[in-house]
Design an enzyme around this catalytic site. Structure first.
Site, PDB file in Angstrom:
ATOM      1  CB  ALA A 140      -0.704 -47.964  20.166  1.00 57.00           C
ATOM      2  CD  GLU A 193       5.392 -42.532  19.526  1.00 58.12           C
ATOM      3  OE1 GLU A 193       5.659 -43.397  18.694  1.00 58.12           O
ATOM      4  OE2 GLU A 193       4.296 -42.470  20.095  1.00 58.12           O
ATOM      5  CG  ASP A 196      11.318   3.642  10.975  1.00 56.52           C
ATOM      6  OD1 ASP A 196      11.153   4.581  11.759  1.00 56.52           O
ATOM      7  OD2 ASP A 196      12.210   3.610  10.109  1.00 56.52           O
ATOM      8  CG  ASN A 215       2.624 -46.250  17.589  1.00 54.39           C
ATOM      9  OD1 ASN A 215       2.173 -45.127  17.416  1.00 54.39           O
ATOM     10  ND2 ASN A 215       3.659 -46.496  18.374  1.00 54.39           N
ATOM     11  CG  ASP A 253       0.266 -42.643  15.142  1.00 52.27           C
ATOM     12  OD1 ASP A 253      -0.880 -42.515  14.684  1.00 52.27           O
ATOM     13  OD2 ASP A 253       0.523 -42.696  16.343  1.00 52.27           O
TER      14      ASP A 253
END
Length: 1012
Positions: free
Chosen positions: A409, A413, A455, A853, A857
């Protein structure tokens, strides 16, 4: 044996290392070894396995001999480490090299009774009896049955296409959906969750194991969706630009797709031409080729048709060959195609390299390192948590399961997925503003630009030239469209030299003229079109003029010849040569001038008057061209048409001053760049006076003294001098293509992240060398668009500010998302660790950790990547290159926020312990408080400077929906019996709800007050 090929300038030397030829492993070995000497002798090392050459830049305390000895030592180390044999003293190649070279031509497949299928490989071997550069042009033409006048017959070309296949390089296969999905299960967090599932099975929790793997599947599904969309965007970037080639077939010049070029085709080479295939030169007239993509050489190579006797010559030294991927920078020629597709030199290189998926951006690599370090940290802490739990009397299996779940948790990832997705979203958003991004990394690099080289012609200005002033015969003619009738009257009455100047300027001109419905359609460069248009407006029949003076030959401008020459034949058979170009260079070749129809000697007084008028025009921001003419015997009087040794004998006609108006919005654009902390440098081929006037108007120096450098003598300067000047100079005038490249590299050597804008052929090398090359999509040349990283579809420079803003925003959004991941995930470790250390039990069980998780998340983290630009994003200086994604202070800020979240959850848990004791009801308070606090913390992560309570941040409906939906799921979990039982949530009272609400809001309020 290592040989010094060419000591280019002080501190730069090119070596030929035979063993390096086609040996990728040696290239990597040398790069790794010599990187140790960076800053202590060697500043850069650029090897090329296609040529066997290596360009080394070193400090002036060393010598080429010293560097050569160092390379010899590295080669001995390579042979010792690989066990490979020393090179053959005769050929200079090792056995490994020869094996790789042989393997690049696989044996042709067979059918039937072993008859070979007519593949390109077998056809190429038939033609490879002798290297092409050793054969006479007529012999090569005979081998392919080609006439230099008519080229290939169309039916023969079709047969060659069927025999050899399309002229296409092999592209790496994009990742399939299945590969993307499987890759989601190859990460350490998934391994940790799988371990937790295994432990759950061992302990009898089959349902827990199923739910744990369900979380893995949901995570993988979301990651798969975002990565597959990003992969689609990445693949689409490869097809933005498709170059074409001009070939001679059936006696006609045809423009075809590069894929349709076949062996035996005659390529027409002109400035700006992209070399479509490996070819042997048949004709070459001052032909110069930029081969840096293949050889690494910084300067264009001058080509000839002369036969080379030695067979084993490096590619960079084969002066009668041109190779796919190179560009014509000057002159003209014809080349016979001898290899196409994967059998070109650049194609062979592709077959030697293992193709992989789209490479990681530097930011992805940086995030990967952060993730790896966090994994080690979290695993260590989780092991400590497990140990403390065992000391407190908890069962080993229970604590092991908790520790593994906690580690899974705590590790975010989704870091690489977030980076790829955010950059891909940046590409899509920029496309809405007509900005095409051709490399994913360019989105990231745009955000840290420190210097932008502009330029002038076609970028700062519209490249829509109009002649507004002419100086001829000692008189100035100033006019605009309304003054054309008066100008015509002046020409008719007393403007013989004026009319002659306009006629000759229209002759020394490559503008194509088509007449349709009583109007002219002009195509060509803006400068040349302006001269022809003026002639047409003044009633001159340019088509009839060209018929009366047919064009015999053209010599284009080059770096050594700042003028163009055309050769014509009069009706009486006399030769006529017209010169057009840099006024002072043209004037230096003139002995007489035209006045009132007479040729008079040019004395010092007239020359000073011409130079004064030239300076006056240039000072008024006009593009100035001088025109002169030579009548008589071309090969006489020091003039040689074959070699162009031109020194004297011309008659001066006058100068034309053309206005190229500055694009709308450029003034504000330069101001925006300065406000964003980006230095602006103007690079132009114009004279210093013209460039200075424009630079002053644009305020390039931001109120400081405007420094300008005439680049004529740039080649003679030491690299250290150019480096020092590049950091001070605001304008580089009279710049050649090679100078542009030198300027860009000098800025880079000073540690600057450089962008180069351009639209022309001569901008190609510098566009390619800059960290970000930016080309004009509408008015730009194919070459400029081909090598650029960013293409402005509508030539709208204001879109460049949007692109830089989006680049910075993409990077900031990634930081916000990662900040959210780290602060929330670390808080879960803190809560569990502190509770165990205090002897309060484990407030969060395995299923609750997995739920947090899943719910708090992923969706809020992805929503943060969709944040709109902050109002102050362009008022901050660019971030330094190499800067870590988080500074030490930012890491402390993350830890402080994690501690605030943890303290709030532990407060709710402490209240539960006092009221209910250790158990599910107290744990439910900690679980709900921490989950909702983490979700609300996503709002705090929107800005590190502005409080969300001020209400001046742009709206982010994606974040509002994701946080609102996640909180709704959390509420459903509290009151849905099945979910409550699964998550182990005990019964809660109304007072418990108030405690949860208060402790959930507390971290948001505290963190925002600290920020405020």
């Amino acid at each position: 044996m290592i040989q010094v090929v060419h000591a280019e300038v002080q501190g730069r030397v090119r070596f030929h290392i035979p063993e390096l030829y086609r040996c990728e492993s040696l290239k990597k070995f040398l790069q790794e070894r010599l990187s140790r000497y960076r800053g202590n002798g060697i500043s850069s090392f650029s090897p090329n396995i296609l040529t066997g050459n290596a360009l080394v830049c070193f400090n002036t305390d060393n010598s080429p001999e010293t560097i050569g000895l160092l390379l010899e030592q590295c080669l001995r180390e390579y042979h010792a480490s690989t066990g490979s044999p020393q090179p053959d003293p005769k050929t200079g190649k090792s056995v490994i090299d020869r094996q790789v070279q042989d393997d690049s031509f696989p044996s042709p497949p067979t059918v039937g009774q072993g008859e070979p299928v007519p593949t390109f490989a077998s056809a190429w071997r038939e033609q490879e009896i002798a290297p092409w550069h050793t054969l006479e042009t007529e012999e090569i033409l005979a081998r392919w049955s080609v006439s230099r006048e008519t080229g290939l017959a169309q039916e023969v070309a079709q047969g060659n296409y069927e025999k050899f296949g399309p002229n296409a390089l092999s592209e790496p296969e994009p990742r399939s959906g299945w590969e993307i999905f499987i890759s989601q299960f190859k990460s350490l967090p998934v391994a940790l969750l799988s371990a937790a599932a295994g432990l759950a099975v061992i302990s009898g929790g089959i349902l827990d194991a199923v739910l744990i793997m369900g979380v893995v599947a949901v995570n993988a599904g979301i990651a798969y969706k975002t990565e597959s969309e990003a992969e689609t965007t990445i693949q689409s970037l490869k097809n933005l630009i498709r170059p074409t080639a001009q070939v001679i077939r059936n006696g006609d010049l045809q423009e075809i797709a590069v894929e349709g070029v076949v062996p035996g085709d005659l390529l027409s080479l002109k400035p700006g031409t992209y070399i479509a295939a490996d070819s042997r030169l048949v004709e070459a007239d001052r032909l110069s080729i930029d081969e840096s993509a293949l050889t690494g050489e910084s300067l264009p190579a001058l080509k000839t048709t002369q036969v080379l006797k030695a067979e084993n010559i490096p590619l960079g030294d084969r002066t009668n060959m041109v190779y796919r991927g190179a560009m014509v920078t000057g002159g003209q020629g014809l080349a016979l195609v001898v290899a196409t597709g994967r059998y070109t030199e650049i194609g062979k290189l592709q077959t030697l390299v293992e193709e992989a998926v789209a490479p990681e951006t530097p930011l992805e690599k940086q995030l990967g390192r952060v993730g790896d370090e966090l994994v080690l940290l979290c695993c260590g802490i989780c092991a400590l948590v497990c140990g403390i739990g065992l000391l407190r009397g908890f069962a080993l299996l229970q604590m092991a399961n908790t520790a593994v779940s906690l580690a899974a948790a705590a590790v975010p990832e989704g870091l690489p997925t977030v980076a790829t997705t955010t950059l891909a979203l940046g590409v899509k958003n920029m496309e809405k503003h007509q900005v095409l991004i051709r490399r994913l990394e360019a989105v990231e690099t745009l955000g840290c630009l420190q210097t932008i080289c502009l330029d002038k012609t076609g970028t700062i200005t519209k490249n829509e030239m109009t002649v507004v002033r002419i100086y001829a015969g000692g008189r100035v003619f100033q006019f605009n469209e309304e003054d054309l009738p008066a100008a015509v009257h002046q020409i008719a009455s007393n403007g013989h030299e004026f009319a002659q100047l306009i006629r000759m300027a229209a002759l020394c001109n490559e503008t194509e003229i088509d007449r349709a419905e009583n109007r002219y359609v002009l195509s060509g460069s803006a400068t040349e079109k302006a001269l022809v248009q003026l002639a047409i407006d003044l009633g001159i029949d340019v088509l009839d003029l060209r018929r009366r003076y047919p064009l015999l030959r053209v010599n284009h401008r080059s770096e050594q010849r700042p003028f163009m020459t055309t050769y014509h034949e009069t009706a009486t058979g006399d030769k006529l040569m017209v010169l057009k170009g840099s006024p002072l260079d043209v004037l230096a070749m003139c002995d007489t001038y035209l006045k009132e129809g007479q040729r008079l000697p040019l004395n010092v007084r007239q020359r000073l008057q011409i130079e004064t008028e030239n300076d006056r025009m240039a000072g008024d921001s006009l593009r100035v061209l001088g025109v002169a003419v030579y009548h008589g015997e071309i090969n006489g009087n020091g003039l040689d048409a074959g070699n162009d040794r031109i020194d004297r004998g011309f008659t001066w006609l006058g100068v034309t001053g053309m206005a190229d108006p500055i694009r709308e919005g450029v003034h504000q654009l330069v101001s925006d760049f300065h406000r964003a902390g980006i230095r602006t440098v103007m690079i132009t081929g114009d004279q210093s006076q013209t460039a200075y006037a424009i630079g002053k108007e644009l305020n390039l120096s931001q109120g400081e003294p405007l420094e300008i450098l005439d680049s004529t003598h740039l080649d003679a300067m030491a690299p250290e001098t150019i480096k020092a000047l590049a950091q001070r100079v605001h304008i580089f005038a009279r710049v050649s293509p090679a100078h542009k490249l030198q300027i860009v590299r000098a800025l880079q050597s000073a540690g600057q992240v450089v962008a180069m804008t351009g639209d022309g052929i001569n901008d190609g090398p510098a566009l390619k060398a800059a960290e970000v090359g930016i080309a004009m999509g509408h008015s730009g040349t194919d070459i400029a668009r081909e090598v650029a990283d960013v293409v402005l579809k509508e030539d709208n420079l204001e879109a460049l500010v949007v692109a830089i803003q989006d680049g910075r925003t993409s990077y900031n959004n990634i930081k916000k998302s990662v900040h959210f991941f780290l602060s929330t995930n670390i808080s879960e470790i803190m809560v569990t660790f502190m509770a165990l250390a205090a002897g309060w039990g484990t407030p969060l069980n395995t299923m609750q950790l997995l739920w947090i998780n899943l719910v708090s998340d992923i969706l809020p983290g992805l929503a943060l990547t969709m944040e709109a630009p902050e109002p102050s994003v362009l008022e901050r200086p660019p971030r330094p290159t190499g800067e870590p994604i988080f500074s030490g202070d930012e890491y402390w800020s993350i830890m402080r926020e994690s501690a605030t979240l943890s303290a709030a959850a532990l407060s709710a848990y402490g209240y539960g312990l006092m009221r209910y004791g250790i158990g599910a009801r107290a744990g439910a308070l900690a679980f709900n408080s921490l989950t909702i606090a983490q979700l609300l913390h996503a709002f705090s992560c929107r800005s590190d400077r502005q409080s969300v309570f001020r209400g001046n941040l742009p709206a982010n409906r994606f974040l509002t929906l994701s946080v609102g939906g996640s909180i709704l799921l959390q509420v459903l979990a509290m009151f849905t019996p099945g979910l409550r039982s699964l998550l182990g949530i005990g019964a809660m009272s109304l007072t418990d709800g108030v405690v949860i609400a208060g402790t959930s809001l507390m971290p948001l309020i505290i963190n925002e007050l600290i920020k405020k």
